[in-house]
Design a protein around this motif. Structure first.
Motif, PDB file in Angstrom:
ATOM      1  N   MET A 137       2.861  -1.187  -3.001  1.00  0.00           N
ATOM      2  CA  MET A 137       1.745  -2.309  -2.567  1.00  0.00           C
ATOM      3  C   MET A 137       0.595  -2.257  -3.568  1.00  0.00           C
ATOM      4  N   LYS A 138       0.116  -3.372  -4.109  1.00  0.00           N
ATOM      5  CA  LYS A 138      -0.508  -3.419  -5.287  1.00  0.00           C
ATOM      6  C   LYS A 138      -1.801  -2.702  -4.833  1.00  0.00           C
ATOM      7  N   THR A 139      -2.379  -2.790  -3.594  1.00  0.00           N
ATOM      8  CA  THR A 139      -3.969  -2.415  -3.459  1.00  0.00           C
ATOM      9  C   THR A 139      -4.018  -0.789  -3.225  1.00  0.00           C
ATOM     10  N   LEU A 140      -3.060  -0.080  -3.481  1.00  0.00           N
ATOM     11  CA  LEU A 140      -2.978   1.351  -3.058  1.00  0.00           C
ATOM     12  C   LEU A 140      -3.630   1.980  -4.212  1.00  0.00           C
ATOM     13  N   SER A 141      -4.301   2.909  -4.174  1.00  0.00           N
ATOM     14  CA  SER A 141      -4.974   3.913  -5.330  1.00  0.00           C
ATOM     15  C   SER A 141      -3.556   4.508  -6.222  1.00  0.00           C
ATOM     16  N   GLN A 142      -3.840   4.997  -7.159  1.00  0.00           N
ATOM     17  CA  GLN A 142      -3.107   5.828  -8.072  1.00  0.00           C
ATOM     18  C   GLN A 142      -2.371   7.043  -7.362  1.00  0.00           C
ATOM     19  N   ASP A 143      -3.394   7.615  -6.499  1.00  0.00           N
ATOM     20  CA  ASP A 143      -2.972   8.924  -5.723  1.00  0.00           C
ATOM     21  C   ASP A 143      -2.053   8.463  -4.620  1.00  0.00           C
ATOM     22  N   LEU A 144      -2.218   7.458  -4.096  1.00  0.00           N
ATOM     23  CA  LEU A 144      -1.493   6.798  -2.989  1.00  0.00           C
ATOM     24  C   LEU A 144      -0.035   6.517  -3.549  1.00  0.00           C
ATOM     25  N   ILE A 145      -0.219   5.861  -4.670  1.00  0.00           N
ATOM     26  CA  ILE A 145       1.111   5.422  -5.177  1.00  0.00           C
ATOM     27  C   ILE A 145       2.095   6.601  -5.516  1.00  0.00           C
ATOM     28  N   GLU A 146       1.516   7.539  -6.269  1.00  0.00           N
ATOM     29  CA  GLU A 146       2.161   8.719  -6.666  1.00  0.00           C
ATOM     30  C   GLU A 146       2.859   9.589  -5.478  1.00  0.00           C
ATOM     31  N   LEU A 147       1.803   9.531  -4.154  1.00  0.00           N
ATOM     32  CA  LEU A 147       2.648  10.034  -2.820  1.00  0.00           C
ATOM     33  C   LEU A 147       3.708   9.270  -2.428  1.00  0.00           C
ATOM     34  N   GLN A 148       3.410   8.084  -2.527  1.00  0.00           N
ATOM     35  CA  GLN A 148       4.408   7.118  -2.026  1.00  0.00           C
ATOM     36  C   GLN A 148       5.839   7.238  -2.726  1.00  0.00           C
ATOM     37  N   GLN A 149       5.655   7.318  -3.974  1.00  0.00           N
ATOM     38  CA  GLN A 149       7.071   7.571  -5.014  1.00  0.00           C
ATOM     39  C   GLN A 149       7.497   8.899  -4.528  1.00  0.00           C
ATOM     40  N   LYS A 150       6.602   9.956  -4.475  1.00  0.00           N
ATOM     41  CA  LYS A 150       7.149  11.365  -4.325  1.00  0.00           C
ATOM     42  C   LYS A 150       8.084  11.355  -3.054  1.00  0.00           C
ATOM     43  N   VAL A 151       7.589  10.572  -1.903  1.00  0.00           N
ATOM     44  CA  VAL A 151       8.180  10.674  -0.617  1.00  0.00           C
ATOM     45  C   VAL A 151       9.401   9.882  -0.818  1.00  0.00           C
ATOM     46  N   ARG A 152       9.128   8.776  -1.596  1.00  0.00           N
ATOM     47  CA  ARG A 152      10.326   7.860  -1.580  1.00  0.00           C
ATOM     48  C   ARG A 152      11.861   8.420  -2.100  1.00  0.00           C
TER      49      ARG A 152
END
Length: 386
Positions: free
Chosen positions: A1-16
């Motif tokens: 999701m393009k509106t996420l901060s970098q920290d949230l993107i990294e969290l998203q990718q870790k769980v994914r």
């Protein structure tokens, strides 16, 4: 999701990554039945989450969790929900997720040490016993019939509960009971206590919750006063502490399941040939996929909005009602369309969407039926000053 901060993107990718490589391979594990995954499988999955530092991350730092914000949960829980086993693995499934949140806030230090700490560590499961057969409490909690009568330094609990998720195999229960003055209180008890009786597991449509859904009976169940959760008479208040955030986490997890169904249907529509072209090139199918994309987006934005309201220390009762209705109905439409695209295969266990379809239907009922939420929304709207 393009509106996420970098920290949230990294969290998203870790769980994914965790779900894709560590959890999805277990989806066809035979240690699952109509009442959910076995405890043996649950323990194995939890150990994998522990190794990824993703076990019970929503718990407070003091209890050994990571103290995630609601927005962090929104991002990560959706990814966890992409597999039916993801929430089990990360120890963020219902009812434990909500019970951990409630006890983190309300329980005293002795109760936290005895029950909450093992729950956070994934060593034990819990259940939340409030719903009763008619004419007892359902969508209207004021109809509570289970009673708590003081007897010296103890309370004697009598009553019957049903649709209690995770009751089979839970080691601790939170019981909602009516006091002699008509108020309600919450009580903690070991499920091994005399008078705590699991009558049976109910045969339900879903099979995604550890322990299934049970019928409980309390026959002169004796609970010491030190096991009252919080203060006596404040049971309904504490229920709200639990319900609004737990209601939203249901939306997060089910969004992941809906996205999984949509992805399966989309891949099939790209590969399957019908009447000389790809299935997805037919407008009837393509439009369903387009509608899915719209519903996924609006649901995700609604969830993120409510998460941010909660993160501002707002109770968000109104917002969580709105989002529960939006999410459960959008999610159902997404899954239903996906099943329709997949055709006959998706009405069998050969396709995961069949399981997702059966599991998801109850979401429009539990944590407050959608009709009750609409009543609440309308009532607040009528009383709002413009």
């Amino acid at each position: 999701m393009k509106t996420l901060s970098q920290d949230l993107i990294e969290l998203q990718q870790k769980v994914r990554h965790f779900i894709e490589h560590e959890i999805k391979p277990f989806e066809n594990d035979l240690r699952q039945d109509s009442h959910g995954p076995s405890n043996e499988l649950r323990v194995e999955l939890i150990e994998k989450a522990r190794q990824y530092n993703l076990l019970t991350p929503h718990a407070s730092l003091e209890m050994g969790g990571q103290g995630w914000t609601h927005l962090q949960k929104a991002v990560a829980f959706e990814e966890a929900g992409y597999s039916p086993l993801g929430p089990i693995a990360m120890n963020i499934h219902a009812p434990d997720e909500g019970n951990i949140h409630l006890m983190d806030i309300v329980a005293n230090e002795s109760q936290k040490k005895r029950w909450l700490q093992p729950m956070v560590e994934g060593k034990i499961r819990s259940c939340f016993a409030m719903t009763e057969p008619a004419p007892g409490a359902g969508s209207d909690p004021s109809m509570l019939l289970t009673t708590a009568v003081q007897d010296g330094n103890d309370y004697i609990i009598n009553g019957r509960k049903w649709l209690i998720t995770g009751a089979d195999g839970a080691e601790v229960a939170i019981i909602m009971a009516k006091m002699e003055d008509g108020s309600a209180s919450m009580f903690l008890t070991d499920t091994s206590a005399d008078g705590f009786i699991l009558e049976k597991n109910m045969n339900a449509m879903d099979s995604c919750f550890a322990g299934g859904h049970g019928i409980l009976r309390f026959e002169n169940l004796r609970i010491p006063k030190e096991n009252v959760l919080g203060e006596t008479g404040k049971g309904f208040k504490y229920a709200q502490v639990r319900l609004a955030p737990a209601r939203l986490t249901h939306c997060m997890r089910w969004l992941g399941q809906a996205r999984r169904a949509h992805d399966i249907a989309t891949e099939y529509a790209r590969e399957r040939q019908s009447f000389g072209q790809r299935l997805g090139d037919h407008q009837g199918v393509g439009f369903m996929l387009a509608d899915n994309e719209q519903d996924l987006l609006t649901t995700r934005l609604s969830i993120h909005y409510c998460a941010q309201v909660l993160d501002m220390n707002d109770k968000a009762n109104y917002e969580s009602s709105l989002v529960k209705v939006i999410s459960s109905e959008n999610i159902w439409k997404i899954i239903d369309r996906s099943l329709q695209i997949l055709g006959g295969q998706a009405i069998t266990d050969e396709n995961l969407v069949c399981k997702i379809f059966k599991d998801a239907r109850g979401f429009r009922i539990y944590d407050g039926a959608n009709e009750v939420h609409r009543m609440s929304i309308a009532k607040k709207l009528m009383n709002r000053k413009i």
